[in-house]
Scaffold this active site. Structure first.
Site, PDB file in Angstrom:
ATOM      1  N   ASP A 115      -4.319 -15.256  40.664  1.00  0.00           N
ATOM      2  CA  ASP A 115      -4.188 -15.785  39.299  1.00  0.00           C
ATOM      3  C   ASP A 115      -3.344 -17.183  39.307  1.00  0.00           C
ATOM      4  OD1 ASP A 115      -3.819 -15.734  36.482  1.00  0.00           O
ATOM      5  OD2 ASP A 115      -1.935 -14.848  36.341  1.00  0.00           O
TER       6      ASP A 115
ATOM      7  N   CYS B  39     -16.341   2.542  28.844  1.00  0.00           N
ATOM      8  CA  CYS B  39     -15.477   2.578  27.449  1.00  0.00           C
ATOM      9  C   CYS B  39     -16.350   3.391  26.668  1.00  0.00           C
ATOM     10  CB  CYS B  39     -15.324   1.019  27.150  1.00  0.00           C
ATOM     11  SG  CYS B  39     -14.190   0.220  28.158  1.00  0.00           S
TER      12      CYS B  39
ATOM     13  N   CYS C   1     -15.378   3.912  22.316  1.00  0.00           N
ATOM     14  CA  CYS C   1     -13.833   3.717  22.293  1.00  0.00           C
ATOM     15  C   CYS C   1     -13.472   2.034  21.793  1.00  0.00           C
ATOM     16  CB  CYS C   1     -12.999   3.938  23.283  1.00  0.00           C
ATOM     17  SG  CYS C   1     -11.130   3.909  23.261  1.00  0.00           S
TER      18      CYS C   1
ATOM     19  N   CYS D 297      -8.333  -0.221  22.017  1.00  0.00           N
ATOM     20  CA  CYS D 297      -7.623  -1.750  22.374  1.00  0.00           C
ATOM     21  C   CYS D 297      -7.535  -2.770  21.261  1.00  0.00           C
ATOM     22  CB  CYS D 297      -8.044  -2.109  23.626  1.00  0.00           C
ATOM     23  SG  CYS D 297      -9.998  -2.489  23.823  1.00  0.00           S
TER      24      CYS D 297
ATOM     25  N   CYS E 170      -4.521  -4.295  18.365  1.00  0.00           N
ATOM     26  CA  CYS E 170      -4.165  -5.382  18.870  1.00  0.00           C
ATOM     27  C   CYS E 170      -3.285  -5.893  17.656  1.00  0.00           C
ATOM     28  CB  CYS E 170      -5.038  -6.534  19.237  1.00  0.00           C
ATOM     29  SG  CYS E 170      -4.584  -8.053  19.341  1.00  0.00           S
TER      30      CYS E 170
ATOM     31  N   CYS F 175      -3.222 -14.186  21.201  1.00  0.00           N
ATOM     32  CA  CYS F 175      -2.870 -12.980  21.822  1.00  0.00           C
ATOM     33  C   CYS F 175      -1.269 -13.646  22.086  1.00  0.00           C
ATOM     34  CB  CYS F 175      -3.514 -13.348  23.319  1.00  0.00           C
ATOM     35  SG  CYS F 175      -2.939 -12.026  24.541  1.00  0.00           S
TER      36      CYS F 175
ATOM     37  N   CYS G 246       2.495  -8.784  26.379  1.00  0.00           N
ATOM     38  CA  CYS G 246       2.349  -7.774  25.412  1.00  0.00           C
ATOM     39  C   CYS G 246       1.425  -6.832  26.063  1.00  0.00           C
ATOM     40  CB  CYS G 246       1.377  -8.330  24.410  1.00  0.00           C
ATOM     41  SG  CYS G 246       1.155  -6.927  23.130  1.00  0.00           S
TER      42      CYS G 246
END
Length: 362
Positions: free
Chosen positions: A142, A196, A199, A202, A206, A222, A249
């Site tokens: 990252d 997934c 579904c 998520c 949010c 975000c 978050c």
């Protein structure tokens, strides 16, 4: 020298010894990911993360970023603290309903993952070099223009969830990713299929509706971006939606069914530091810059600096005031008032907003 498949098996063993939960290998042809990256940037979804655009398509071209690269070794490291209890996601969600409590994202409560992963990735590269001889390589976590999720998906670490994070059937999504670009040709790992299904948990949860659709994220909305990456004033229309989240978050991960399989870290590095779990907003808002720097030494939180720290907490305090009775509202107003003349305009503006939107009853 062992054959390539045997070498990969050895690298996986060495990786586990270093605390990685899985090691995979990806090739360097990511050309099929370029159109999606270009479209995401063209829509401005990266916000003020200028580095996302400044490197252009080098993010999708490992051999241009590090000349000589022919394979990418990917690594996954679980980060749930060692003492995490059963039902942890429910406990975390419950904390969001305690407005005076300060919520720091789970991954950021311990030691800076950049430091942990980079050091261990380098040790893994050194171990490979001991086996094969001189090795051209560079380790990332990252920290550079790398398409981490794409490489992880291609190397069998998991699939891209609808929240854009990588998901694994045995480990959920509570893990860090790292890569070693190498000039050594290795056989690619088999990718895994998407699980997934229908579904949309998520997307539905949010708080700011930043997930526009499956694998389509507007970072500008975000909360992780707003509280960490965004350098200026937080848009006023989004402030009430931030609640008591002051750094990052986790909502989209907390509701993901696959995270019932999230794995506790074997390392003490990710155990939570004192003061970053269960602290009140008032307690953390009182930190001077000196205290902030001391308490966040070696933590990923330090990178946002004291002013953004106060900005984030001021927003959360304003949100707490909105639902507080007078007995709890008084100390919140008092703490905000103590920062009303802060030298930084960024802090003053958010403090003023928190107070103005919650006037004291006459």
């Amino acid at each position: 020298m062992p054959t390539d498949p045997d070498l990969v098996s050895s690298i996986q063993v060495w990786g586990r010894e270093l605390g990685f939960s899985h090691i995979g290998v990806a090739g360097v042809d990511l050309s099929s990911a370029e159109p999606g990256l270009q479209a995401w940037l063209a829509q401005g979804f990266h916000g003020e993360m200028g580095y996302m655009a400044s490197h252009g398509l080098r993010r999708a071209r490992p051999a241009e970023l590090v000349p000589g690269t022919v394979s990418v070794i990917t690594a996954r490291m679980d980060y749930l603290p060692r003492g995490t209890s059963e039902g942890w996601s429910g406990h975390e969600l419950a904390r969001l309903s305690r407005p005076e409590e300060a919520i720091v994202s789970v991954y950021a409560r311990g030691r800076d993952y950049h430091k942990v992963l980079r050091a261990r990735l380098q040790k893994l590269a050194d171990r490979i070099a001991e086996q094969v001889g001189p090795l051209g390589h560079r380790a990332f976590t990252d920290s550079a223009p790398v398409l981490e999720a794409e490489l992880a998906q291609r190397s069998g670490q998991g699939w891209r969830g609808k929240h854009t994070l990588v998901l694994n059937r045995e480990g959920g999504s509570m893990f860090f990713l790292g890569e070693i670009y190498v000039d050594l040709a290795l056989p690619n790992s088999e990718p895994v299929s998407d699980h997934c299904g229908a579904c949309t948990a998520c997307i539905d949860v949010c708080p700011t509706q930043a997930i526009l659709g499956p694998r389509r994220l507007d970072a500008r909305r975000c909360i992780s971006y707003l509280t960490i990456e965004h350098p200026g004033a937080i848009p006023q229309e989004l402030r009430p939606l931030i609640g008591n989240r002051i750094y990052g978050c986790d909502d989209c991960q907390l509701v993901c069914p696959w995270n019932k399989f999230a794995v506790r870290s074997a390392l003490p590095d990710f155990d939570p530091r004192e003061g970053l779990t269960g602290a009140t907003l008032i307690e953390l808002f009182a930190w001077s810059e000196e205290v902030f720097l001391r308490r966040t030494e070696g933590s990923p939180i330090r990178r946002i600096g004291h002013e953004r720290w106060l900005r984030n907490i001021a927003v959360a305090m304003g949100n707490a005031l909105r639902v507080a009775d007078e007995s709890t509202a008084a100390p919140l107003r008092s703490a905000l008032g103590a920062r009303a003349e802060h030298p930084a305009e960024l802090v003053r503006e958010h403090v003023a907003w928190a107070i103005a939107n919650n006037p004291k009853p006459s």
